[in-house]
Design an enzyme around this catalytic site. Structure first.
Site, PDB file in Angstrom:
ATOM      1  N   PHE A  53      30.857 -55.784 -60.282  1.00  0.00           N
ATOM      2  CA  PHE A  53      29.594 -56.150 -60.918  1.00  0.00           C
ATOM      3  C   PHE A  53      29.555 -55.699 -62.370  1.00  0.00           C
ATOM      4  O   PHE A  53      29.958 -54.587 -62.704  1.00  0.00           O
ATOM      5  CB  PHE A  53      28.425 -55.537 -60.151  1.00  0.00           C
ATOM      6  CG  PHE A  53      27.094 -55.889 -60.737  1.00  0.00           C
ATOM      7  CD1 PHE A  53      26.603 -57.166 -60.625  1.00  0.00           C
ATOM      8  CD2 PHE A  53      26.347 -54.937 -61.403  1.00  0.00           C
ATOM      9  CE1 PHE A  53      25.368 -57.509 -61.168  1.00  0.00           C
ATOM     10  CE2 PHE A  53      25.113 -55.262 -61.945  1.00  0.00           C
ATOM     11  CZ  PHE A  53      24.626 -56.545 -61.829  1.00  0.00           C
ATOM     12  N   GLU A 127      17.595 -58.809 -62.075  1.00  0.00           N
ATOM     13  CA  GLU A 127      18.714 -58.367 -62.911  1.00  0.00           C
ATOM     14  C   GLU A 127      18.177 -57.788 -64.217  1.00  0.00           C
ATOM     15  O   GLU A 127      18.335 -58.364 -65.275  1.00  0.00           O
ATOM     16  CB  GLU A 127      19.703 -59.517 -63.137  1.00  0.00           C
ATOM     17  CG  GLU A 127      20.130 -60.130 -61.812  1.00  0.00           C
ATOM     18  CD  GLU A 127      21.296 -61.084 -61.901  1.00  0.00           C
ATOM     19  OE1 GLU A 127      22.321 -60.712 -62.491  1.00  0.00           O
ATOM     20  OE2 GLU A 127      21.184 -62.176 -61.355  1.00  0.00           O
ATOM     21  N   SER A 128      17.497 -56.650 -64.100  1.00  0.00           N
ATOM     22  CA  SER A 128      17.022 -55.822 -65.212  1.00  0.00           C
ATOM     23  C   SER A 128      15.544 -56.006 -65.523  1.00  0.00           C
ATOM     24  O   SER A 128      14.730 -56.025 -64.607  1.00  0.00           O
ATOM     25  CB  SER A 128      17.922 -55.957 -66.438  1.00  0.00           C
ATOM     26  OG  SER A 128      19.225 -55.483 -66.140  1.00  0.00           O
ATOM     27  N   CYS A 142      21.472 -58.103 -66.833  1.00  0.00           N
ATOM     28  CA  CYS A 142      22.836 -57.660 -66.540  1.00  0.00           C
ATOM     29  C   CYS A 142      23.568 -58.723 -65.732  1.00  0.00           C
ATOM     30  O   CYS A 142      23.108 -59.860 -65.603  1.00  0.00           O
ATOM     31  CB  CYS A 142      22.800 -56.336 -65.787  1.00  0.00           C
ATOM     32  SG  CYS A 142      21.854 -56.398 -64.246  1.00  0.00           S
ATOM     33  N   PHE A 318      17.703 -51.231 -54.282  1.00  0.00           N
ATOM     34  CA  PHE A 318      18.239 -52.465 -53.734  1.00  0.00           C
ATOM     35  C   PHE A 318      19.059 -52.218 -52.468  1.00  0.00           C
ATOM     36  O   PHE A 318      19.523 -51.111 -52.207  1.00  0.00           O
ATOM     37  CB  PHE A 318      19.117 -53.167 -54.774  1.00  0.00           C
ATOM     38  CG  PHE A 318      18.350 -53.688 -55.954  1.00  0.00           C
ATOM     39  CD1 PHE A 318      17.754 -54.941 -55.920  1.00  0.00           C
ATOM     40  CD2 PHE A 318      18.223 -52.931 -57.112  1.00  0.00           C
ATOM     41  CE1 PHE A 318      17.048 -55.432 -57.008  1.00  0.00           C
ATOM     42  CE2 PHE A 318      17.527 -53.409 -58.212  1.00  0.00           C
ATOM     43  CZ  PHE A 318      16.934 -54.662 -58.152  1.00  0.00           C
ATOM     44  N   SER A 324      16.639 -49.938 -60.248  1.00  0.00           N
ATOM     45  CA  SER A 324      16.045 -50.357 -61.520  1.00  0.00           C
ATOM     46  C   SER A 324      14.678 -49.732 -61.672  1.00  0.00           C
ATOM     47  O   SER A 324      13.967 -49.508 -60.682  1.00  0.00           O
ATOM     48  CB  SER A 324      15.921 -51.882 -61.587  1.00  0.00           C
ATOM     49  OG  SER A 324      17.181 -52.501 -61.726  1.00  0.00           O
ATOM     50  N   HIS A 337      18.594 -48.745 -65.452  1.00  0.00           N
ATOM     51  CA  HIS A 337      19.267 -49.630 -64.503  1.00  0.00           C
ATOM     52  C   HIS A 337      20.586 -48.993 -64.092  1.00  0.00           C
ATOM     53  O   HIS A 337      21.328 -48.489 -64.948  1.00  0.00           O
ATOM     54  CB  HIS A 337      19.485 -51.007 -65.116  1.00  0.00           C
ATOM     55  CG  HIS A 337      18.194 -51.677 -65.486  1.00  0.00           C
ATOM     56  ND1 HIS A 337      17.383 -52.280 -64.561  1.00  0.00           N
ATOM     57  CD2 HIS A 337      17.558 -51.782 -66.676  1.00  0.00           C
ATOM     58  CE1 HIS A 337      16.305 -52.740 -65.159  1.00  0.00           C
ATOM     59  NE2 HIS A 337      16.377 -52.451 -66.442  1.00  0.00           N
ATOM     60  N   GLU A 341      28.438 -48.341 -57.735  1.00  0.00           N
ATOM     61  CA  GLU A 341      29.757 -48.456 -57.127  1.00  0.00           C
ATOM     62  C   GLU A 341      30.816 -47.765 -57.987  1.00  0.00           C
ATOM     63  O   GLU A 341      30.866 -47.959 -59.198  1.00  0.00           O
ATOM     64  CB  GLU A 341      30.153 -49.923 -56.941  1.00  0.00           C
ATOM     65  CG  GLU A 341      29.238 -50.718 -56.034  1.00  0.00           C
ATOM     66  CD  GLU A 341      28.178 -51.474 -56.794  1.00  0.00           C
ATOM     67  OE1 GLU A 341      28.011 -52.671 -56.532  1.00  0.00           O
ATOM     68  OE2 GLU A 341      27.518 -50.855 -57.639  1.00  0.00           O
TER      69      GLU A 341
END
Length: 453
Positions: A53, A127-128, A142, A318, A324, A337, A341
């Site tokens: 990612f 996504e952000s 992102c 998430f 976030s 954010h 991983e």
């Protein structure tokens, strides 16, 4: 002992336990094996997603009036929310949410939740983040989002709802990508992005800051515009002033006055995050609940809530991992954010929160303490810090004039408009790169750190 237990995206259960520091490496390996390729599926729309990612965000700021007081909504379709902040909304804050959602669909983002105060509406995205002031907006995305494709639509929205025939300034930036080949074609290279922006803003300027063979930062600044803004509520055309991050007037808290040092934004971009601390960013770490409840637990247990303890926050944990947050305090915002991983770990922190009762971001010691507080939360190996600070050119000249009248002639203007002091040393980190940029009316400090352990 920490126990992680939660279904993965495929429905399987996982459990990881650790008792003591000697098992950290094994635990990190176990988590990595569980999270590829399912982790961060909240953060990509690409059919070819491989599990690597792209955390580093694309950041866009666009301004359409000199200050909030000059941003008047026009037309009959103003959407006034019935919440406690309805009477404070003007300008872009009166654009219907459906219009913003349509624009965000073009970027491949969806709204998860909203947070507002008297000055700002914030949207936490899949996504952000997205922040809307009466006179400007900030969009940060992102993954493989196509942020720049939103610019023509944003210009159209501003024209329709503000009567703005031009943008006062456009500011685009991003860190170098980890996986540029996975981006959509436009975002696969800085050269392509610059060519696209130049076609929209012929007077724009592009910069690469930092070492080209290490982590670095890309910045694009638009030139000032001078076309008329027709606004029926103003009564006469308002000229787009000479205002940008390379211009002579402030674009933050600006009331058509000389630039002042109140305009300052700090960004902290981190990679190589500590695997043990990142366990909190997995479902089953700080909380077994996805969404706002899990996000609030992450804030408390990670130390994030201590950074701005008086701010209003909106956060999200998430499934199966990722975090976030949007925060509001006064007329400032901050946003965080996290991609936890191990093979692609990344966290970002950005703030323009200032004023009474909070740290003074103009003070190098205050910036040092902020960086140390943020890095304690995430334990990154590599850290990029940027500080944009308005120059007080006109204020400096005024001080100089007064000094001359009183017989003091040397060095006064330089003192009033001094470059920001170099960053103070950050505990536990060594500065590998330090850059000072002097734009026409803004200073930019950039630093790159590596953890010393």
């Amino acid at each position: 002992m920490l126990q992680l237990s939660s279904p993965t995206a495929g429905g399987a259960q996982y459990a990881v336990s650790a008792t003591g520091n000697n098992q950290r490496e094994s635990q990190a390996e176990n988590i990595q094996s569980l999270c590829t390729p399912t982790c961060s599926t909240n953060g990509t729309h690409s059919d070819g997603y491989t599990g690597a990612f792209e955390g580093p965000e694309k950041l866009l700021e666009m301004w359409f009036a000199a200050d909030a007081g000059m941003a008047h909504h026009i037309g009959p379709d103003a959407h006034i929310s019935n919440d406690e902040w309805a009477e404070h909304r003007t300008g872009l804050r009166l654009v219907p949410r459906a219009v913003w959602s349509d624009m965000l669909d073009m970027v491949h983002c969806q709204v998860l939740s909203t947070l507002s105060n008297a000055h700002i509406d914030s949207y936490l995205l899949s996504e952000s983040s997205f922040f809307v002031y009466p006179h400007k907006l900030v969009l940060k995305t992102c993954g493989t989002t196509t942020l720049l494709y939103a610019i023509p639509r944003i210009l159209s929205i501003a024209r329709e709802h503000l009567g703005a025939m031009c943008a006062h300034q456009v500011f685009y930036s991003r860190k170098n990508f980890m996986y540029p080949d996975q981006q959509e074609e436009l975002h696969q290279s800085w050269a392509k992005e610059v060519a696209y922006l130049d076609a929209l803003f012929p007077d724009g300027a592009a910069y690469l800051i930092g070492k080209t063979n290490r982590d670095h930062w890309h910045v694009y600044l638009s030139g000032p515009e001078s076309e008329a803004v027709s606004n029926s509520l103003v009564g006469s055309p308002v000229l787009c002033p000479q205002m940008s991050r390379s211009s002579s007037q402030s674009t933050v808290h600006g009331v058509m006055q000389p630039s002042t040092s109140s305009d300052i934004t700090v960004e902290i971009l981190m990679t190589g995050l500590d695997a043990e601390r990142m366990q909190l960013m997995y479902l089953g770490g700080a909380s077994t609940e996805e969404g706002a409840s899990g996000g609030a637990a992450v804030e408390r247990k990670s130390g994030i809530s201590d950074i701005y303890p008086n701010a209003a926050t909106d956060s999200y944990l998430f499934t199966p991992c990722g975090f976030s947050l949007n925060g509001l305090q006064g007329d400032g915002y901050f946003t965080i954010h996290v991609t936890p991983e191990p093979h692609c770990s990344y966290a970002s922190f950005e703030t323009n929160v200032g004023g009474s009762g909070v740290r003074d971001l103009h003070d190098p010691q205050a910036t040092k303490h902020l960086v140390e507080q943020v890095t304690r939360v995430f334990g990154p190996k590599f850290v990029t810090v940027t500080v944009f600070k308005a120059r007080a050119i006109e204020a400096a000249m005024s001080v100089a004039d007064n000094a001359w009248a009183n017989g003091v002639k040397d060095g006064v203007a330089k003192t009033a408009d001094a470059a920001p002091l170099s960053f103070a040393p950050v505990d536990g980190y060594k500065a590998m790169d330090r850059v000072l940029y002097e734009f026409d009316h803004y200073w930019l400090r950039y630093a790159y750190y590596i953890r010393t352990d």
